[in-house]
Design an enzyme around this catalytic site. Structure first.
Site, PDB file in Angstrom:
ATOM      1  N   LYS A  76       0.844  -1.200   0.000  1.00 49.47           N
ATOM      2  CA  LYS A  76       0.000   0.000   0.000  1.00 49.47           C
ATOM      3  C   LYS A  76       0.884   1.256   0.000  1.00 49.47           C
ATOM      4  O   LYS A  76       2.093   1.170   0.280  1.00 49.47           O
ATOM      5  CB  LYS A  76      -0.913  -0.015   1.221  1.00 49.47           C
ATOM      6  CG  LYS A  76      -0.172   0.009   2.545  1.00 49.47           C
ATOM      7  CD  LYS A  76      -1.116  -0.263   3.714  1.00 49.47           C
ATOM      8  CE  LYS A  76      -0.372  -0.252   5.021  1.00 49.47           C
ATOM      9  NZ  LYS A  76      -1.197  -0.745   6.140  1.00 49.47           N
ATOM     10  N   TYR A 111      16.863  29.522   9.577  1.00 49.39           N
ATOM     11  CA  TYR A 111      15.680  30.303   9.972  1.00 49.39           C
ATOM     12  C   TYR A 111      15.478  30.292  11.479  1.00 49.39           C
ATOM     13  O   TYR A 111      15.665  29.259  12.129  1.00 49.39           O
ATOM     14  CB  TYR A 111      14.420  29.716   9.325  1.00 49.39           C
ATOM     15  CG  TYR A 111      14.283  30.022   7.853  1.00 49.39           C
ATOM     16  CD1 TYR A 111      14.200  31.335   7.385  1.00 49.39           C
ATOM     17  CD2 TYR A 111      14.202  28.982   6.927  1.00 49.39           C
ATOM     18  CE1 TYR A 111      14.056  31.595   6.027  1.00 49.39           C
ATOM     19  CE2 TYR A 111      14.052  29.234   5.581  1.00 49.39           C
ATOM     20  CZ  TYR A 111      13.979  30.548   5.133  1.00 49.39           C
ATOM     21  OH  TYR A 111      13.828  30.803   3.802  1.00 49.39           O
TER      22      TYR A 111
HETATM   23  C1  LIG Z   1      -0.532  -1.879   6.665  1.00 45.74           C
HETATM   24  C2  LIG Z   1      -1.190  -3.138   7.065  1.00 45.74           C
HETATM   25  C3  LIG Z   1      -0.435  -4.292   7.306  1.00 45.74           C
HETATM   26  C4  LIG Z   1       1.078  -4.298   7.286  1.00 45.74           C
HETATM   27  O1  LIG Z   1       1.540  -3.761   8.496  1.00 45.74           O
HETATM   28  P1  LIG Z   1       3.106  -3.701   8.820  1.00 45.74           P
HETATM   29  O2  LIG Z   1       3.172  -3.223  10.213  1.00 45.74           O
HETATM   30  O3  LIG Z   1       3.689  -2.720   7.855  1.00 45.74           O
HETATM   31  O4  LIG Z   1       3.628  -5.074   8.617  1.00 45.74           O
HETATM   32  C5  LIG Z   1      -1.115  -5.460   7.585  1.00 45.74           C
HETATM   33  N1  LIG Z   1      -2.459  -5.491   7.650  1.00 45.74           N
HETATM   34  C6  LIG Z   1      -3.214  -4.398   7.450  1.00 45.74           C
HETATM   35  C7  LIG Z   1      -4.691  -4.498   7.550  1.00 45.74           C
HETATM   36  C8  LIG Z   1      -2.610  -3.184   7.164  1.00 45.74           C
HETATM   37  O5  LIG Z   1      -3.365  -2.096   6.967  1.00 45.74           O
END
Ligand SMILES: *Cc1c(COP(=O)(O)O)cnc(C)c1O
Length: 372
Positions: free
Chosen positions: A36, A259
């Site tokens: 994702k 800054y």
């Molecule tokens: C993002 C996600 C994962 C992966 O999580 P990690 O901590 O990056 O391994 C697994 N299951 C769901 C439902 C997620 O949204």
């Protein structure tokens, strides 16, 4: 010449980390690579050839699923948040996507479906995290309802851990949800999908997860830093954010840098100006002292991060000059690592956020060899 900042994706590290996940996944279970957010900021196209030995991919956006299909992926793809509207069912059919059902409105869309598709559903339980999913009683009712649908061929029990990276209220972090999950599903057939990275790393011996959903560990960041570093888990950094020194200033005691004059020198210093700022995705909130590598040697940020530049202490980096390599996180070209988890912790965030935040103006490339 383009501005010198670049993000390098390390192919060998991606395959190495996938192998680590594979070794922890039981032989009867499937390993899904979570890609994702454009593969945690790495770029789906940049990770695909390293991850195509996974058993499936998990993500949220149908557009990203389509990109995986156009790269040639024919295996399973799971939409972790399921349908955002009723017409997503058509895309799920066209592109052969499995999807989560986490709420009643999605269940209604599924029940109303009139086409010829055969869907694979991951039914999401809210076992205590209170983000997505059906609470136990509603879960059982939803499961009964989906079981009756002729256009659903398979239902997997799914839940997500809130605290797999540590403890919750003084107890092991997965226990409170496991009790609810097991009680709710004990008389229901079907495979289950439970483990994220932290659960896989920390609980693979006691957890059965027929579909593992591994994300962050594949990208070489430790989900339970600082309890365990990436090294402790045998993970390798997959993204290096590198740039160069574009200017040098010699300053005196009591001179300020950047800054707001937030940094005041307490001794004469040599300051390097780096082509990297918050418009590249480096956190503006990062404090003076955040570690940075110059020519593979550790030094640190001084003063506020600007939009396009930041300053680094070169006082003790004898060979630093215009054009010297700077590593904001990842690996230097001579093979020295600066942990993304350490940089993130200094800025009060996680490796997840840093890798996702690199902006579109930063050019990405894939390095096939180690440490280049
Ligand atoms: C993002 C996600 C994962 C992966 O999580 P990690 O901590 O990056 O391994 C697994 N299951 C769901 C439902 C997620 O949204």
């Amino acid at each position: 010449m383009p501005r010198p900042i670049q993000a390098i994706i390390h192919h060998h590290a991606l395959t190495h980390n996938l192998n680590v996940a594979r070794e922890l996944t039981s032989p009867n279970s499937k390993l899904f690579a979570v890609v994702k957010a454009n593969a945690y900021g790495h770029g789906i196209e940049n990770i695909y050839s390293a991850f195509k030995n996974a058993d499936g991919f998990a993500l949220l956006d149908i557009d990203e699923a389509i990109r995986l299909r156009s790269l040639g992926w024919q295996g399973e793809i799971l939409l972790l948040e399921g349908l955002f509207n009723e017409t997503d069912l058509i895309a799920c059919d066209t592109y052969n996507l499995s999807f989560t059902i986490h709420s009643l409105h999605q269940l209604k869309w599924l029940e109303n479906y009139q086409g010829n598709a055969q869907f694979k559903v991951f039914l999401k339980m809210n076992s205590g995290m209170n983000r997505l999913g059906f609470k136990p009683q509603a879960y059982q009712i939803a499961w009964q309802a989906i079981s009756k649908l002729s256009h659903v061929v398979d239902i997997t029990h799914m839940m997500h851990f809130s605290d797999a990276d540590g403890e919750r209220l003084g107890q092991d972090g997965i226990e409170y949800q496991m009790i609810i999950f097991q009680e709710t599903t004990q008389n229901m057939p079907g495979r289950c999908s439970l483990s994220n990275s932290a659960a896989l790393l920390r609980h693979h011996t006691e957890l059965r997860s027929d579909y593992v959903r591994a994300g962050i560990l594949l990208y070489g960041s430790s989900p339970d830093y600082p309890s365990h570093s990436a090294d402790d888990w045998n993970l390798k950094p997959t993204m290096s954010l590198r740039s160069e020194i574009i200017a040098i200033q010699e300053i005196n005691e009591k001179d300020s840098v950047g800054y707001g004059s937030q940094y005041i020198a307490d001794h004469p210093m040599k300051i390097g100006v780096v082509a990297c700022g918050y418009a590249d995705g480096y956190q503006r909130i990062s404090p003076s002292g955040t570690p940075i590598l110059v020519n593979g040697q550790r030094t640190h940020l001084v003063g506020r991060v600007s939009m396009d530049m930041l300053a680094v202490d070169l006082t003790y980096i004898k060979d630093a000059k215009i054009g010297s390599e700077v590593v904001l996180w990842g690996v230097s070209s001579c093979g020295v690592t600066l942990s993304i988890d350490e940089v993130a912790a200094t800025s009060n965030t996680l490796g997840y956020e840093l890798m996702c935040a690199v902006t579109a103006r930063v050019p990405f490339s894939v390095a096939k060899k180690s440490h280049v």
